[in-house]
Scaffold this active site. Sequence first.
Site, short mmCIF file in Angstrom:
data_model
loop_
_atom_site.label_atom_id
_atom_site.label_comp_id
_atom_site.label_asym_id
_atom_site.label_seq_id
_atom_site.Cartn_x
_atom_site.Cartn_y
_atom_site.Cartn_z
N HIS A 258 0.85 -1.20 0.00
CA HIS A 258 0.00 0.00 0.00
C HIS A 258 0.88 1.24 0.00
O HIS A 258 1.93 1.27 0.62
CB HIS A 258 -0.91 0.02 1.25
CG HIS A 258 -2.09 0.91 1.10
ND1 HIS A 258 -2.02 2.25 1.34
CD2 HIS A 258 -3.35 0.65 0.69
CE1 HIS A 258 -3.20 2.79 1.11
NE2 HIS A 258 -4.03 1.84 0.71
N ASP B 37 -7.84 -5.51 0.02
CA ASP B 37 -8.30 -6.40 -1.06
C ASP B 37 -7.90 -7.85 -0.86
O ASP B 37 -8.30 -8.72 -1.64
CB ASP B 37 -7.72 -5.89 -2.39
CG ASP B 37 -8.27 -4.52 -2.74
OD1 ASP B 37 -7.49 -3.59 -2.95
OD2 ASP B 37 -9.52 -4.39 -2.73
C1 SDX Z 1 -6.20 -0.07 -2.95
O1 SDX Z 1 -4.56 4.50 -2.12
C2 SDX Z 1 -5.43 3.84 -1.52
O2 SDX Z 1 -5.82 4.16 -0.41
C3 SDX Z 1 -5.99 2.64 -2.25
C4 SDX Z 1 -6.98 1.78 -1.48
C5 SDX Z 1 -8.27 2.53 -1.21
O3 SDX Z 1 -8.99 2.17 -0.27
O4 SDX Z 1 -8.62 3.44 -2.02
O5 SDX Z 1 -6.42 1.40 -0.24
C6 SDX Z 1 -7.37 0.55 -2.26
O6 SDX Z 1 -5.96 0.25 -4.08
C7 SDX Z 1 -5.34 -1.03 -2.18
C8 SDX Z 1 -4.09 -1.52 -3.02
C9 SDX Z 1 -4.56 -2.63 -3.94
N1 SDX Z 1 -3.53 -2.99 -4.90
C10 SDX Z 1 -2.89 -4.17 -4.82
O7 SDX Z 1 -3.06 -4.99 -3.91
C11 SDX Z 1 -1.95 -4.44 -5.99
C12 SDX Z 1 -0.60 -4.97 -5.47
N2 SDX Z 1 0.07 -3.88 -4.76
C13 SDX Z 1 0.85 -2.98 -5.50
O8 SDX Z 1 0.85 -2.94 -6.84
C14 SDX Z 1 1.45 -1.82 -4.74
O9 SDX Z 1 1.78 -2.26 -3.49
C15 SDX Z 1 0.60 -0.58 -4.64
C16 SDX Z 1 0.15 -0.11 -5.99
C17 SDX Z 1 -0.61 -0.86 -3.80
C18 SDX Z 1 1.42 0.52 -3.96
O10 SDX Z 1 2.43 0.84 -4.84
P1 SDX Z 1 3.52 1.99 -4.47
O11 SDX Z 1 3.18 2.67 -3.21
O12 SDX Z 1 3.70 2.83 -5.68
O13 SDX Z 1 4.81 1.16 -4.17
P2 SDX Z 1 5.84 0.71 -5.27
O14 SDX Z 1 5.12 0.18 -6.47
O15 SDX Z 1 6.80 1.84 -5.46
O16 SDX Z 1 6.55 -0.52 -4.55
C19 SDX Z 1 7.56 -0.29 -3.60
C20 SDX Z 1 8.43 -1.56 -3.68
C21 SDX Z 1 8.81 -1.91 -5.13
O17 SDX Z 1 10.07 -2.57 -5.09
P3 SDX Z 1 11.42 -1.69 -5.50
O18 SDX Z 1 11.13 -1.11 -6.90
O19 SDX Z 1 11.50 -0.60 -4.45
O20 SDX Z 1 12.52 -2.69 -5.48
O21 SDX Z 1 7.66 -2.67 -3.19
C22 SDX Z 1 7.48 -3.62 -4.24
C23 SDX Z 1 7.75 -2.91 -5.56
O22 SDX Z 1 8.24 -3.82 -6.55
N3 SDX Z 1 6.07 -4.03 -4.17
C24 SDX Z 1 5.67 -5.29 -4.28
C25 SDX Z 1 4.27 -5.22 -4.11
N4 SDX Z 1 3.88 -3.96 -3.92
C26 SDX Z 1 5.01 -3.22 -3.95
N5 SDX Z 1 6.34 -6.45 -4.49
C27 SDX Z 1 5.57 -7.57 -4.56
N6 SDX Z 1 4.20 -7.60 -4.41
C28 SDX Z 1 3.54 -6.44 -4.18
N7 SDX Z 1 2.19 -6.47 -4.02
#
Ligand code: SDX
Length: 431
Positions: A308, A366
């Site tokens: 998140h 989720d």
């Molecule tokens: C919702 O904003 C909100 O409040 C949203 C929400 C709401 O109520 O409105 O809470 C609802 O959208 C919840 C999130 C649902 N999405 C997912 O579950 C999809 C999987 N999660 C991600 O794609 C990700 O975690 C996000 C999109 C939720 C957050 O992304 P960020 O904050 O932009 O973080 P990032 O992509 O920069 O990741 C940081 C690091 C990265 O590694 P590095 O590049 O630093 O090496 O963490 C890793 C990412 O690769 N990472 C993950 C991961 N999520 C982040 N690695 C593996 N699995 C994951 N799920």
Amino acid sequence: MVMSNKKATLSFDDKTIELPMHAGTVGPDVIDIRKLYAEGGVFTYDPGFTSTAACESTITYIDGDKGELLHRGYPIDQLAEKSHYLEVCYLLLYGELPSAAQLEDFETRVTRHTMLHEQMMNFFRGFRRDAHPMAVMVGVVGAMSAFYHDSTDINDAWQREVASIRLIAKMPTIAAWAYKYSVGQPFVYPRNDLDYASNFLRMCFAVPCEEYVVNPILSRAMDRIFTLHADHEQNASTSTVRLASSSGANPFACIAAGIACLWGPAHGGANQACLEMLKEIGTVDRIPEFIARAKDKDDPFRLMGFGHRVYKNFDPRATVMKQSADEVLDLLGVEDNPLLQVAKELERIALQDSYFAEKKLFPNVDFYSGIILEAMGFPTSMFTPIFAVSRTVGWVSQWKEMIVDPVQKIGRPRQLYSGATARDYVEVENR
Ligand code: SDX
């Protein structure tokens, strides 16, 4: 905004610029950069808005380190336990918990707006039966601006109120009818003698051939899912609604934009993607393979339902959702649901893995919701529409707040340009 005497000083090149700072009631202070370009000739750069406050709000506050979510100051776990969705809607819209009389009046107003204009049925029939219900919702909600002209003037407080009630009231009907259309069953009209969640379940699962009896376990679980998804600060879809609204577009068009944004698998579409991922994993012994893929930089795979932007400790909604999953599946007699076992083992293994600990990745809202929704009988394609039904009150509350905010103006970000500089046109024969 709590006025602050604090200043931020920015020095670069031969300039030193003093910028005012503002404080909220809780959470990080902000540096007001509105005069930065005029005085310094530079922009700030923040793709994804990781450190940018786009507005001031009094509706919802999240402390990502403490795993705290407050709606008008009330913790989400207390609301999920003691309140119900329409009462939370009142709280989000009007700022205070309602008296008994206020709640009854509000519930009556919502109940009496649940029907759709009869001619809107034609919109559903214009889609292929296999259209994703989110496509239908985007289309039908946008089309509401063509049917409810008497609540599109955003400068009229009464029309804003009517549009708000209509959107909250009609969204379950639209989502349910999108589902019915996809399975080839007749539309079921809302009933005024049912509560919000029961009405939605009946519109989804009732058929003309027999009486539909609402299961109180399911309606309570449905209402709790609605409550847990209601609002969440300036998430992507809420920010979309605010940006669309900043141009003066009508509320139905702006909420349709929010639905479109929520559809993405990184946002509201994650509940569908998460259940599909759990099905792909299938059995507990395949979890290590997927954990390895999630950690592999060369593999675009991510653990859906994990991570998140704000929560860096735990998502309090996921905690409540996990409890609800246990209760609902147990009461439905599916407690040995293999997907739930995979989900719990995946969470256990991931939270022990240093990769997830270092990147502060935890289950989000989720991760468990899809397991409950599938046990309730919904196809995965209906998971995000259900999120949209719930989030409508958040979008509408934030929209109403923005419309009356004196400092809000049309949203128009700038950019860091790294394209071609000015050059003359070359005729095709000379290229
Ligand atoms: C919702 O904003 C909100 O409040 C949203 C929400 C709401 O109520 O409105 O809470 C609802 O959208 C919840 C999130 C649902 N999405 C997912 O579950 C999809 C999987 N999660 C991600 O794609 C990700 O975690 C996000 C999109 C939720 C957050 O992304 P960020 O904050 O932009 O973080 P990032 O992509 O920069 O990741 C940081 C690091 C990265 O590694 P590095 O590049 O630093 O090496 O963490 C890793 C990412 O690769 N990472 C993950 C991961 N999520 C982040 N690695 C593996 N699995 C994951 N799920």
